[in-house]
Write an enzyme that holds these catalytic residues in place. Sequence first.
Site, PDB file in Angstrom:
ATOM      1  N   CYS A  95       5.401   3.468  -0.141  1.00 17.92           N
ATOM      2  CA  CYS A  95       4.103   2.795  -0.229  1.00 17.92           C
ATOM      3  C   CYS A  95       3.522   2.777  -1.646  1.00 17.92           C
ATOM      4  O   CYS A  95       4.012   2.046  -2.491  1.00 17.92           O
ATOM      5  CB  CYS A  95       3.144   3.444   0.771  1.00 17.92           C
ATOM      6  N   ARG A 132      -4.515  -7.057   6.075  1.00 19.90           N
ATOM      7  CA  ARG A 132      -3.474  -6.122   5.658  1.00 19.90           C
ATOM      8  C   ARG A 132      -2.244  -6.327   6.521  1.00 19.90           C
ATOM      9  O   ARG A 132      -2.354  -6.796   7.661  1.00 19.90           O
ATOM     10  CB  ARG A 132      -3.958  -4.673   5.827  1.00 19.90           C
ATOM     11  N   HIS A 196       5.968   3.895   6.578  1.00 23.73           N
ATOM     12  CA  HIS A 196       5.531   5.228   6.981  1.00 23.73           C
ATOM     13  C   HIS A 196       6.175   5.520   8.330  1.00 23.73           C
ATOM     14  O   HIS A 196       7.013   4.771   8.792  1.00 23.73           O
ATOM     15  CB  HIS A 196       4.010   5.267   7.119  1.00 23.73           C
TER      16      HIS A 196
END
Lengths: 251, 444
Positions: A95, A132, A196
């Site tokens: 990330c 997002r 993640h």
Amino acid sequence: MRELKLLYLYPDMLELYGDYGNIQVLKYRLEKRNINLIIDRYSIGDKKPDFTSYDIVFAGGGADNEQSILSKDLIKFKDDIKEAIKNGVFFLLICGAYQLFGKYYKGVEGNIIPGLGIFDYYTEAIKDRSKRCIGNIVLEVNLNGDKYEVIGFENHGGQTYNVKNCFGKVLVGNGNKFEDKEEGYFINNVIATYLHGPLLSKNPKLTDYIIEYCLKRKYEEEIKLEPLDDTFEEKCREELFKVLEIKKEIR
Amino acid sequence: MYNILIITIAKILNFFAKILGKILKKDNGNLLGKIIKKISPNILTKFKINCPVIAVTATNGKTTTNNAIKYMIEKNGKKVVSNTEGNNMETGIITTLLKNCTITGKIKADFITLEVDESYVPVVFKKIPLDSLVVLNFFRDQLDRNGEVETLILKINEFLKTYSGNLILNNDDPNVVRLGKANKNNKNVYYFSVDKYKYATKNQTEAGEGKFCPFDDTKLEYEYYQYSHIGKFKCPKCGYGDEELFIKIENVDLENMSFEENGEMFFTKANNIYTIYNFAAVISIAKLYNLNAIDALKDFKLNNGRSEEIDINGVKTIINLAKNPTGANVSLRMLNEDKEEKELLFVLNDNPADGLDVSWIYDINFETVNVKRIITSGKRAYDMAIRIKTSFFDKDNIEAYLSIEEAVKSLYSSDVKKYVIANYTALQPTRKALLEYKKETKKE
């Protein structure tokens, strides 16, 4: 006893999404095979680490504010990190760390956080803050010629452009950009990705790929890893494939 | 006239919703508000409120604290209207007020106490007057739904810039104390604190926020941590963290469930540090409104999966809700502080209300968990099992079941004490499965 050495970058700042779990999974799969994992931590104010002395370097994702504070610190090590990558040290970047290794990150207000510029890609935030790339994501990844589905969770506003070698093809989810076909960045000894989950928790074969690579490099011999009991991991993957495929059909 | 019409419609709808709710066995805590807000978007401004409104917001502890404040005020002989069921968004608050108003929109009460979702504080209190706002804490919570904690704090900070009512803040959370500086002209800012307790630590042992001073980005220094990032902190550069205290809780004794405040002994039903913080907020409210809190806190207990104790065929079972890492870590803290032999059931769902991302379970400290066996369940039972396994808990003592009924059945195959932790949407199905298991096995 054999051992691997891992450097954990900015553990107090890049720790937002449980990414530390990746180290936990590496440690588990190493120690179950009687291989020790030594974990050193580096954060702002500590003595400069000797990057080439490590087998693995890990960094995760953090809050926006903290990412801009540490970018100034990280850039001091640009040449050392370049050297370590050339030497074959394995880099696992999640990330925010993925973004920081590129040319730059351009924020919502147009502010630029300079990256290390080690790789050619760059990231720009989407103007609309409420938009997002969020959700479960499945990639098809090529590990030494074997196709493997990598499962994770993406949550990023940044759109990453100009990626030369992607980590995987997107089967479900977005990827580097909204509705992209590709996700992350991957060369032999670098995996940089938005995933993640933590990434390694649901993908034991990927973890073993990294372990094998590091052992081979360190001990200069063919490595055959002892299989572990992955019942929970297999059931977890099966269940997620089931759920996500149903969702795919509805779309 | 228009208002009367809307409220009349609401009252009629509510009557039918009650009957319908009973038939469908569904909760109507938000539905009425949703419908009425569609018809009259500014309905909140139409209520006639002539009593103080007290609100509680936080990441964790809203429901418990709001219920405790209500209970305390009622013990003092006053009438309170409150959203005790935890319907804490605008529509939930509309529902609560509609159910408790006269046909002209008048709320007949001595106090209104509300728990309010963090992001709804500015929305709701633009529309109704606010007398006191309690802010307990800010932790990371469902990042895919709420975003970063910082965004939420900034939202509330913006609202507070023009607010001059009572502001009751937790002095031991650096994310909360900063709100006291939002409006320099507000003279009604009150800080509460809890003195170091037995299991406080020198270093941070649980995931937390607020590592840097919000005013100059300097790393905060801590004298001790109570849990997560709650503790005695100070900015070495600007001195941030050194506030004058309104309420200070001392001599916390969790075994005897007592503490002291300003020389007075309090005996409670709370055996964990985070509830003591909630009670510190209750005592602050009591002091501000000249009420007595000692009697109320003596027997206050919220039996809704918040440290709820039930007996299942002679086996003591403690159920706790945990929506985020801090919630789970404080539950495990309670479990570890209990020296009896015990087993754990952890139920994890990933429904939209829970947040779809389960990465946060890696911020839970299973490394130190002191139990013999762990059973996992819920939609993400296997993720949970992997998490626990990779913390080096013996995998042969972990069992994973997607079905909660199977999980519960296996849990009671032994008769040692049980701890049950469930996340948001998992809590009620888990309670139900436990109570049903109790009923079934009693017959035999």
